[in-house]
Design a protein around this motif. Sequence first.
Motif, PDB file in Angstrom:
ATOM      1  N   VAL A 101     -11.361  42.546   9.918  1.00 47.10           N
ATOM      2  CA  VAL A 101     -11.775  41.159  10.159  1.00 47.10           C
ATOM      3  C   VAL A 101     -11.852  40.392   8.835  1.00 47.10           C
ATOM      4  CG1 VAL A 101     -13.653  39.679  10.967  1.00 47.10           C
ATOM      5  CG2 VAL A 101     -13.012  41.729  12.271  1.00 47.10           C
ATOM      6  N   LEU A 102     -12.466  41.020   7.818  1.00 44.28           N
ATOM      7  CA  LEU A 102     -12.673  40.367   6.528  1.00 44.28           C
ATOM      8  C   LEU A 102     -11.355  40.041   5.833  1.00 44.28           C
ATOM      9  CD1 LEU A 102     -14.705  39.478   4.315  1.00 44.28           C
ATOM     10  CD2 LEU A 102     -14.591  41.817   3.424  1.00 44.28           C
ATOM     11  N   PHE A 103     -10.413  41.003   5.851  1.00 42.84           N
ATOM     12  CA  PHE A 103      -9.160  40.823   5.103  1.00 42.84           C
ATOM     13  C   PHE A 103      -8.006  40.292   5.963  1.00 42.84           C
ATOM     14  CE2 PHE A 103     -11.311  44.116   2.477  1.00 42.84           C
ATOM     15  CZ  PHE A 103     -11.320  43.422   1.278  1.00 42.84           C
ATOM     16  N   SER A 104      -8.283  39.943   7.206  1.00 39.93           N
ATOM     17  CA  SER A 104      -7.187  39.465   8.069  1.00 39.93           C
ATOM     18  C   SER A 104      -6.478  38.236   7.495  1.00 39.93           C
ATOM     19  CB  SER A 104      -7.710  39.188   9.481  1.00 39.93           C
ATOM     20  OG  SER A 104      -8.787  38.270   9.453  1.00 39.93           O
ATOM     21  N   PRO A 105      -7.173  37.240   6.881  1.00 40.35           N
ATOM     22  CA  PRO A 105      -6.439  36.111   6.279  1.00 40.35           C
ATOM     23  C   PRO A 105      -5.497  36.561   5.163  1.00 40.35           C
ATOM     24  CG  PRO A 105      -8.774  35.576   6.518  1.00 40.35           C
ATOM     25  CD  PRO A 105      -8.637  37.044   6.789  1.00 40.35           C
ATOM     26  N   VAL A 106      -5.964  37.500   4.340  1.00 34.91           N
ATOM     27  CA  VAL A 106      -5.122  38.017   3.246  1.00 34.91           C
ATOM     28  C   VAL A 106      -3.901  38.726   3.812  1.00 34.91           C
ATOM     29  CG1 VAL A 106      -5.048  39.570   1.251  1.00 34.91           C
ATOM     30  CG2 VAL A 106      -7.135  38.279   1.748  1.00 34.91           C
ATOM     31  N   MET A 107      -4.099  39.528   4.861  1.00 41.62           N
ATOM     32  CA  MET A 107      -2.974  40.266   5.454  1.00 41.62           C
ATOM     33  C   MET A 107      -1.970  39.317   6.101  1.00 41.62           C
ATOM     34  SD  MET A 107      -4.531  43.863   6.935  1.00 41.62           S
ATOM     35  CE  MET A 107      -5.990  43.284   7.782  1.00 41.62           C
ATOM     36  N   ILE A 108      -2.454  38.253   6.718  1.00 44.09           N
ATOM     37  CA  ILE A 108      -1.543  37.277   7.345  1.00 44.09           C
ATOM     38  C   ILE A 108      -0.695  36.577   6.278  1.00 44.09           C
ATOM     39  CG2 ILE A 108      -1.470  35.079   8.577  1.00 44.09           C
ATOM     40  CD1 ILE A 108      -3.959  36.074  10.137  1.00 44.09           C
ATOM     41  N   VAL A 109      -1.349  36.155   5.188  1.00 40.05           N
ATOM     42  CA  VAL A 109      -0.639  35.441   4.118  1.00 40.05           C
ATOM     43  C   VAL A 109       0.424  36.332   3.477  1.00 40.05           C
ATOM     44  CG1 VAL A 109      -0.869  34.445   1.810  1.00 40.05           C
ATOM     45  CG2 VAL A 109      -2.494  33.822   3.616  1.00 40.05           C
ATOM     46  N   PHE A 110       0.051  37.554   3.092  1.00 46.37           N
ATOM     47  CA  PHE A 110       1.008  38.412   2.392  1.00 46.37           C
ATOM     48  C   PHE A 110       2.041  39.006   3.347  1.00 46.37           C
ATOM     49  CE2 PHE A 110      -2.024  38.023  -0.995  1.00 46.37           C
ATOM     50  CZ  PHE A 110      -1.224  38.077  -2.125  1.00 46.37           C
ATOM     51  N   GLY A 111       1.680  39.140   4.615  1.00 45.32           N
ATOM     52  CA  GLY A 111       2.684  39.553   5.597  1.00 45.32           C
ATOM     53  C   GLY A 111       3.791  38.520   5.697  1.00 45.32           C
ATOM     54  N   ALA A 112       3.396  37.250   5.711  1.00 45.88           N
ATOM     55  CA  ALA A 112       4.382  36.167   5.762  1.00 45.88           C
ATOM     56  C   ALA A 112       5.236  36.142   4.493  1.00 45.88           C
ATOM     57  CB  ALA A 112       3.660  34.832   5.950  1.00 45.88           C
ATOM     58  N   LEU A 113       4.609  36.353   3.316  1.00 43.65           N
ATOM     59  CA  LEU A 113       5.349  36.345   2.054  1.00 43.65           C
ATOM     60  C   LEU A 113       6.371  37.473   1.984  1.00 43.65           C
ATOM     61  CD1 LEU A 113       2.475  35.520  -0.484  1.00 43.65           C
ATOM     62  CD2 LEU A 113       4.386  34.041   0.167  1.00 43.65           C
ATOM     63  N   VAL A 114       6.007  38.641   2.515  1.00 48.67           N
ATOM     64  CA  VAL A 114       6.954  39.771   2.529  1.00 48.67           C
ATOM     65  C   VAL A 114       8.185  39.418   3.351  1.00 48.67           C
ATOM     66  CG1 VAL A 114       7.295  42.142   3.354  1.00 48.67           C
ATOM     67  CG2 VAL A 114       5.203  41.541   2.129  1.00 48.67           C
ATOM     68  N   LYS A 115       7.993  38.805   4.531  1.00 46.13           N
ATOM     69  CA  LYS A 115       9.119  38.460   5.394  1.00 46.13           C
ATOM     70  C   LYS A 115       9.993  37.362   4.786  1.00 46.13           C
ATOM     71  CE  LYS A 115       9.953  39.698   8.972  1.00 46.13           C
ATOM     72  NZ  LYS A 115      10.887  40.807   9.382  1.00 46.13           N
ATOM     73  N   ILE A 116       9.333  36.427   4.085  1.00 47.29           N
ATOM     74  CA  ILE A 116      10.078  35.289   3.505  1.00 47.29           C
ATOM     75  C   ILE A 116      10.901  35.713   2.289  1.00 47.29           C
ATOM     76  CG2 ILE A 116       9.801  33.077   2.281  1.00 47.29           C
ATOM     77  CD1 ILE A 116       7.321  32.610   4.088  1.00 47.29           C
ATOM     78  N   THR A 117      10.356  36.588   1.458  1.00 53.87           N
ATOM     79  CA  THR A 117      10.976  36.888   0.157  1.00 53.87           C
ATOM     80  C   THR A 117      11.941  38.064   0.157  1.00 53.87           C
ATOM     81  OG1 THR A 117       9.069  38.285  -0.434  1.00 53.87           O
ATOM     82  CG2 THR A 117       8.974  35.967  -1.090  1.00 53.87           C
ATOM     83  N   SER A 118      11.956  38.861   1.216  1.00 51.92           N
ATOM     84  CA  SER A 118      12.817  40.048   1.194  1.00 51.92           C
ATOM     85  C   SER A 118      13.217  40.445   2.605  1.00 51.92           C
ATOM     86  CB  SER A 118      12.073  41.208   0.514  1.00 51.92           C
ATOM     87  OG  SER A 118      12.827  42.404   0.584  1.00 51.92           O
ATOM     88  N   PRO A 119      14.518  40.686   2.839  1.00 54.17           N
ATOM     89  CA  PRO A 119      14.949  41.101   4.177  1.00 54.17           C
ATOM     90  C   PRO A 119      14.475  42.524   4.487  1.00 54.17           C
ATOM     91  CG  PRO A 119      16.781  41.236   2.633  1.00 54.17           C
ATOM     92  CD  PRO A 119      15.644  40.586   1.895  1.00 54.17           C
ATOM     93  N   GLY A 120      14.098  42.743   5.753  1.00 53.23           N
ATOM     94  CA  GLY A 120      13.638  44.068   6.153  1.00 53.23           C
ATOM     95  C   GLY A 120      12.341  43.999   6.932  1.00 53.23           C
ATOM     96  N   PRO A 121      11.823  45.137   7.354  1.00 47.11           N
ATOM     97  CA  PRO A 121      10.588  45.152   8.154  1.00 47.11           C
ATOM     98  C   PRO A 121       9.374  44.727   7.336  1.00 47.11           C
ATOM     99  CG  PRO A 121      11.223  47.387   7.560  1.00 47.11           C
ATOM    100  CD  PRO A 121      12.360  46.495   7.130  1.00 47.11           C
ATOM    101  N   LEU A 122       8.367  44.199   8.036  1.00 42.02           N
ATOM    102  CA  LEU A 122       7.124  43.780   7.396  1.00 42.02           C
ATOM    103  C   LEU A 122       6.287  44.992   6.974  1.00 42.02           C
ATOM    104  CD1 LEU A 122       4.791  41.809   6.700  1.00 42.02           C
ATOM    105  CD2 LEU A 122       4.184  41.846   9.126  1.00 42.02           C
ATOM    106  N   ILE A 123       6.133  45.929   7.891  1.00 38.08           N
ATOM    107  CA  ILE A 123       5.315  47.129   7.644  1.00 38.08           C
ATOM    108  C   ILE A 123       6.220  48.302   7.315  1.00 38.08           C
ATOM    109  CG2 ILE A 123       3.655  48.755   8.631  1.00 38.08           C
ATOM    110  CD1 ILE A 123       2.457  46.048   8.055  1.00 38.08           C
TER     111      ILE A 123
END
Length: 468
Positions: A294-316
């Motif tokens: 719950v506490l880190f969900s905003p951080v995970m959402i932001v960096f999950g989006a950055l991973v998808k935007i900056t590099s092709p491939g799976p998020l996890i």
Amino acid sequence: MIEKNQKYFNNLLAIMDALVIFGTYWFAWYLRYRSPVFSVNSVEAVSFSEYMTALFFIIPLIIIMYWAVGLYRSNRMRGRRSEISNVFLVNILGYLLVILALFMTRRMHWSRSMLATFFALNAFTDSLIRLLIREVIKKLRRDGRFVRNILLVGYSRAAEEYIDRVKANPQWGLNIRGILDDRVEAGTEYKKIKVLGRIDNLMIILPENHLDEIAITLGLSEYYRLETIVTLCEKSGVHTKFIPDYNNIIPTKPYTEDILGLPVINIRYVPLTNTFYAAIKRLMDIVGSLLCIVLFSPVMIVFGALVKITSPGPLIYRQERVGLRNKPFMMYKFRSMVVQEESSEKKKWTVRDDPRVTAIGRFMRKTSIDELPQLFNVLKGDMSLVGPRPERPYFVEKFQEEIPRYMIKHQVRPGMTGWAQIHGYRGDTSIRKRIDYDLYYIENWTIGLDIKILFLTVFRGFVNKNAY
């Protein structure tokens, strides 16, 4: 006499604990219903007499649990951290049991805040009093009071190491009067402890030294005489203990169990094999992982989006690791590298300035943000919040051959952070040193140690120079 005094002391300690429980319970009630500390001053749904009647259940419950975790057991060498962590462990579990009892008996009007205040006050007050008692006893022992006189039988490495530890810890109140040995000349000294004569002189020396204990510290080459010497020592009527000279074979805490009268010495002590301790740690993992998700969900959402935007491939990124009891599991991370062939990736160790790491991945690895999805591994039970870091099967097989004690780490759940990690051993660092720290954690686990590691992870573990 010392054992009798210890029994009286433990009885007094139990009475003191009962008084502390009564006092902190009443004070918690007073804070909740008669003081301005709590902003909510609702009408009392439960009478004062009903609250006080519950003490007939609560006092025996806590005293029995203190006894169960060894707080009334004589142990001069027990550390402060172990004693205080057990006090807090009992009070946390006591709170949960009382809440469960109220739920089962449908007493919904009892104040949960009052009970939480009571158990917190009781844990802090009892811990403080026990620390004060420790300081008083330590001073008395240094002044020569309540000292236990010991004679060593056998001059060996075990004897020297025992003397080293006793000399370094005068608060234990142990006084070594001398050593008996057949191979070393009388008058020989080690740190001012003399060899008094031959082992056969035991019955002559006993009346002159007023001993409380005999410690058998024979060398490995003399173990064939052990039965004879034990018989001789027991004829004296003095309490006898055995300090084995095999620390190079069993370098850490062994413990014994009884199989229908047959004593079995286990080579390694692992507290988390205890069902009670394992259940408490698992409860902490479930609650802690849910809170962190719950506490880190905003951080995970932001960096999950950055991973998808900056590099092709799976998020996890899912990678096979070896966990509890050598069982493999899939560990989750935010993908921080370019997509690779699995056959080549599983045999490669990440090094400084690794070209496979993406730009955003380098930042995530440096700050450990890439490991946040492992909170779901913790929730599933594959991992724990604290424990030895899990490794890939290829490296497990490799290290198993190179480092004899490597596989011991799989006797507990792997963790997101650990004792080795907060001391800087992560990434491309010494595996042998990392295992040393992991073994210390495995054999010295307490709730208090887990809390300490989680606290230090905030300052040492998230950002680390060896994380790349």
